[in-house]
Enzyme design. Structure first.
Site, PDB file in Angstrom:
ATOM      1  CB  CYS A  93     -17.644   7.120  16.610  1.00 58.62           C
ATOM      2  SG  CYS A  93     -18.723   7.698  15.278  1.00 58.62           S
ATOM      3  CD  GLU A 119     -20.107  11.347  15.970  1.00 56.61           C
ATOM      4  OE1 GLU A 119     -19.907  10.475  16.859  1.00 56.61           O
ATOM      5  OE2 GLU A 119     -19.497  11.379  14.898  1.00 56.61           O
ATOM      6  CG  ASN A 178     -13.338   8.156  12.032  1.00 56.68           C
ATOM      7  OD1 ASN A 178     -13.436   9.373  11.852  1.00 56.68           O
ATOM      8  ND2 ASN A 178     -14.200   7.494  12.789  1.00 56.68           N
TER       9      ASN A 178
END
Length: 479
Positions: free
Chosen positions: A283, A248, A151
């Site tokens: 996210c 993460e 992303n």
């Protein structure tokens, strides 16, 4: 394009390749090697030599190399932005901006390479140790494997690779399958800047490459940004070699809107934080909006009006607001989640349709707590608005999630801000701004299913180094 192993740009040992497709039109941009198990083994072996050279390299030289890379990224920002747009599908303005952020990150870690400090610890607080002193220093871990998502690939990779090298490690990068090209290009700048052979390597390929790196005895740390499911798998596999793992992972970020919020500014932030940033594939994007009931109608109207005006199309066109999702699987997954939400009682106020890899910006109402649309992460441009009557109820709903990455609150009431900061189980609480924000100098990461540890220019070097203590017994003279 080839991958980088032991200082050489090379194909896969078995000749395997993967196409890189433009998600906006399906055009094949390039083909990259699909690394084999033998390629991973060769890279890990080379990284041992590279890590020795990096550990011996003085901090001022690490600074010079990373600063040179930062300058080269800046010089080629427009070209890299276009390349990233073609392979990733984010808007051209976003991808060009991401390249600029990456340059800042490299420069930030270049500076931090000169500030990896230890401590001096007096021991006269302990009886019998009055004449003793302890010193600590931080040393490299050895080899860091950086596993990078699609992303924001260049930005997120920059934290891992620049942080790892600044700390004196060797780094092996596993770029995303769908968009490895900009990372490969910046890796050429790193080689040109004078890194030792094997200090940085790039292994393109599928998830089997990442899993092989996690299994490898010669890798001391895994730094991964990705899904929670992938993170759990990495922890399971990495436990066998007791290597350090920094994760993460996903998020289901809640935004709490209080009745005193500025409705127009809040609507702008929600649209930017869910639809026009990363095509919703972030996210820390706005995932759930909890709105005090008296403000619910006006905010819904304001968000819907803005959403209906958004232009979905070619990300290379500066007039486009929302581009495609990364691939057809991702778009179909979002479509299925919206269908499930409707089956569970939600209503569609705007959007809701898929066209190939493109999914319309979608607003949902009637999403009930406990349903998948409320509890699970939707990685695409879908925004549920949910009313609440009591502020403590909103806080409880925000915490009612297996994730804990970021949260936001829109209010002028400082007491509510501090209450939210106190009780929300997340890594960051953002005030009067979208959750879809990351500042490279701040610690970034989450709790619960959102991962472990924190990543940022002032934090990553500690994550990617180890502390060693020197105890000097009775080094002070007699009194």
């Amino acid at each position: 394009m080839n991958m980088l192993i032991d200082g050489l740009w090379t194909s896969a040992s078995d000749g395997g390749t993967d196409p890189v497709l433009n998600p906006a039109n399906g055009e094949e941009i390039a083909a990259v090697p699909r690394a084999s198990a033998a390629d991973v083994e060769r890279a890990v072996d080379a990284a041992q030599r590279g890590s020795t050279a990096m550990a011996a390299m003085p901090a001022w030289r690490r600074y010079e190399i990373l600063e040179a890379v930062a300058r080269r990224i800046e010089e080629n920002q427009a070209e890299l932005g276009r390349l990233l747009c073609r392979e990733n599908g984010k808007r051209i303005g976003e991808t060009t901006s991401e390249i600029g952020v990456a340059a800042r990150i490299f420069r930030g870690y270049a500076e931090e390479a000169k500030r990896v400090f230890g401590r001096s610890v007096p021991l006269d607080s302990i009886p019998g140790r009055e004449k003793s002193l302890a010193l600590t220093m931080r040393q490299p871990l050895g080899v860091v494997a950086a596993i990078v998502p699609f992303n924001y690939p260049v930005e997120l990779w920059s934290h891992k690779v620049a942080g790892g090298l600044a700390a004196g490690n060797a780094v092996i990068t596993k770029p995303p399958e769908d968009c490895p090209l900009a990372i490969i290009e910046v890796s050429r700048y790193m080689e040109d800047a004078g890194l030792p052979r094997g200090a940085h390597q790039v292994l393109t390929g599928g998830r089997e490459v990442g899993e092989a790196l996690v299994r490898a005895e010669g890798v001391q740390m895994i730094a991964m940004t990705g899904s929670t499911a992938a993170g759990r798998r990495i922890l399971e596999v990495a436990a066998r070699t007791l290597k350090k793992v920094h994760l993460e992972l996903g998020g289901n970020d809640a935004t709490i809107v209080c009745a005193d919020a500025d409705i127009e500014a809040t609507a702008d932030a929600l649209v930017a934080g869910r639809f026009t940033s990363g095509n919703g594939q972030i996210c820390c994007a706005v995932k759930r909006v909890l709105v005090e009931r008296t403000a619910y109608g006006p905010l819904l109207d304001a968000v819907a009006a803005r959403t209906r005006k958004l232009r979905v199309g070619d990300p290379m066109d500066p007039a486009t607001d929302v581009g495609p999702l990364i691939n057809l699987r991702g778009a179909e997954r979002v479509e299925a989640q919206v269908r499930q939400a409707v089956a569970d009682g939600a209503g569609i106020v705007a959007g809701g349709k898929r066209r190939g890899n493109f999914f319309e910006p979608t607003i949902l109402t009637g999403v009930a707590p406990g349903t998948p649309a409320f509890a699970e992460e939707t990685f695409g441009p879908v925004l549920p608005l949910i009313p609440y009557d009591d502020f403590e109820q909103a806080l409880a709903l925000a915490n009612d999630s297996p994730f804990g990455l970021q949260a936001a609150i829109f209010t002028r009431d400082l007491g509510r801000v501090m209450r939210a900061y106190q009780v929300l189980d997340v890594g960051t609480v953002v005030v009067n701004h979208t959750t879809a924000v990351r500042v490279e100098t701040l610690p970034f990461g989450g709790n619960k299913g959102s991962g472990n540890g924190r990543e940022g220019i002032h934090d990553t070097l500690h994550e990617m180094s180890k502390e060693k203590t020197l105890l000097l017994h009775e080094v002070f003279g007699a009194r």
